[in-house]
Design an enzyme around this catalytic site. Structure first.
Site, mmCIF file in Angstrom:
data_model
loop_
_atom_site.group_PDB
_atom_site.id
_atom_site.type_symbol
_atom_site.label_atom_id
_atom_site.label_comp_id
_atom_site.label_asym_id
_atom_site.label_seq_id
_atom_site.Cartn_x
_atom_site.Cartn_y
_atom_site.Cartn_z
ATOM 1 N N SER A 1 -6.571 3.598 3.955
ATOM 2 C CA SER A 1 -5.852 2.779 2.971
ATOM 3 C C SER A 1 -6.818 2.020 2.067
ATOM 4 O O SER A 1 -6.586 0.855 1.700
ATOM 5 C CB SER A 1 -4.907 1.785 3.670
ATOM 6 O OG SER A 1 -3.928 1.323 2.774
ATOM 7 N N LYS B 1 0.189 3.731 -2.729
ATOM 8 C CA LYS B 1 -0.839 4.776 -2.655
ATOM 9 C C LYS B 1 -0.239 6.179 -2.535
ATOM 10 O O LYS B 1 -0.946 7.170 -2.758
ATOM 11 C CB LYS B 1 -1.790 4.498 -1.485
ATOM 12 C CG LYS B 1 -2.616 3.219 -1.660
ATOM 13 C CD LYS B 1 -3.545 2.996 -0.472
ATOM 14 C CE LYS B 1 -4.488 1.818 -0.696
ATOM 15 N NZ LYS B 1 -3.831 0.507 -0.588
ATOM 16 N N SER C 1 0.801 -1.233 0.000
ATOM 17 C CA SER C 1 0.000 0.000 0.000
ATOM 18 C C SER C 1 0.831 1.278 0.000
ATOM 19 O O SER C 1 0.268 2.378 -0.089
ATOM 20 C CB SER C 1 -0.941 0.013 1.209
ATOM 21 O OG SER C 1 -2.035 -0.839 0.985
#
Length: 403
Positions: free
Chosen positions: A145, A88, A85
């Site tokens: 997230s 991101k 993640s």
């Protein structure tokens, strides 16, 4: 018997007098040496070397001084890993760019596609036919997230996630992320989706530098959407008041990852920790790195932007010199307490021939720390120097021949 005692007593007195005379003489010698050669007795204690970074239980890590861009500690910084993640951050970077360019608005309503709605992994729980704004999607992506938020933003900005991934890779190249390739906006596993600790540090620093108006989103501890409140997974936001971002990541292959930024005084550090064993471990190891950097290094502004640091000779120009310096403030990260041991000298790229444009490299600043080479930095012209007339150019040509 009395005579013997008297002789012994006189001998003892004589010995004491000799010792007293010797001590007095030594004191005089020491005093004289201290006056003539004080450096022998009061030599400055040599600075202790910076200790090695603490052991960090991670596949790769890196500690970056934000203002100077210097690496203070690292292990396997260029090893390709699955970024999970942490991907991101690039999705956010492109979203912030779109907001700045006004191709999207914070209050813009974004339709939720079935693909975004059905995406796996962490989610902010957006739903088709339920209005959601760009601002809400940003918070859902950064705080919660949400993979669904990423895809919705990608589709709003680029039309599809595939086209958005192409934009991510172009931006990565522009930022100097040479060992990074993105295949999606979420960080979900893909065999051709990878990055490095060094590249991710560059990306994190770019967000802080280029979008200070949006960076505070990374310090939010929770966000509520669709009647569901989710907490930020960055534990250091609760444990260290100087930490104000940035992003967590996890997949089975990547392990537990964390990029953290903290500011203490005027100094900001960015830590990247990849592949730890647990949520608590990524927080603990990140805290180790931050504490190490703040404890043993100082952030120093060496020169202000556009302030001359040298005046260099110019040939064949309308003027015979040019002011040289730096186009932006020059910061360095130095071992704590050793800033006064930094020495600078500027070497001109002679012969400097006109015309010279402002911003053109005209010299090199060589820095030494405690007498040892430290860094070399390009110095640029702070003004333009046009070409001289025919007579001036001819005269300088002759001077250069003899020189």
């Amino acid at each position: 018997m009395a005579r013997i005692v008297s002789i012994l007593f006189d001998a003892r007195n004589q010995e004491n007098r000799i010792i007293t005379l010797f001590v007095t003489l030594m004191r005089l010698i020491i005093a004289l040496v201290s006056l003539l050669f004080p450096q022998l007795l009061f030599a400055q204690q040599a600075a202790l070397p910076i200790p090695a970074p603490p052991p960090v239980a991670a596949k790769a890590y890196l500690l970056l001084d934000f203002k100077s861009g210097q690496l203070l500690a690292s292990q396997n910084p260029d090893e390709r890993v699955e970024p999970a993640s942490l991907t991101k951050l690039m999705t956010a970077y492109l979203a912030f760019s779109a907001l700045k360019q006004k191709t999207i608005r914070p209050d813009q309503i974004v339709p939720v596609s079935e693909r975004a709605w059905r995406t796996e992994g962490s989610r902010m729980f957006i739903e088709p036919r339920k209005p959601v704004t760009v601002d809400e999607l940003l918070r859902g992506m950064i705080v919660q997230s949400g993979n669904d938020a990423c895809i919705a933003l990608a589709e709003a900005i680029a039309g599809s996630e595939e086209v958005f991934a192409q934009m991510m890779n172009r931006e990565a190249q522009r930022l100097g992320m040479k060992n990074t390739r993105f295949m999606n906006s979420t960080g979900l596993p893909h065999p051709q989706h990878y990055s490095t600790a060094h590249d991710l540090a560059l990306l994190a620093a770019a967000i802080i530098r280029d979008f200070p108006e949006y960076y505070p989103l990374y310090s939010l501890k929770e966000f509520r959407y669709n009647n569901i409140t989710q907490a930020n997974r960055n534990r250091l936001l609760w444990l260290d008041t100087t930490v104000d971002g940035m992003k967590t990541g996890y997949t089975e292959n990547a392990g537990y990852c964390l990029i953290t930024s903290a500011r203490r005084g005027e100094q900001r550090l960015v830590s990247v920790v990849l592949g730890t064993a647990s949520e608590s471990a990524r927080a603990t190891e990140s805290q180790k790195l931050l504490n190490y950097g703040f404890q043993f290094y100082d952030g120093v502004r060496l020169y202000e932007k556009n302030r001359p640091v040298a005046t260099l000779q110019v040939w064949k120009g309308s003027g015979n010199s040019v002011k040289a310096g730096f186009a932006s403030d020059l910061y360095l990260s130095l071992p704590k307490g050793q800033a006064d041991k930094l020495k600078a000298s500027v070497e001109s790229l002679q012969p400097l021939l006109a015309p010279i444009n402002a911003g053109q490299k005209v010299g090199i600043m060589k820095l030494t720390l405690d007498g040892k080479p430290f860094r070399e930095l390009p110095v640029v012209a702070l003004e333009s120097v046009p070409l001289a007339g025919i007579f001036g150019r001819g005269w300088d040509t002759l001077r250069l021949l003899f020189k």
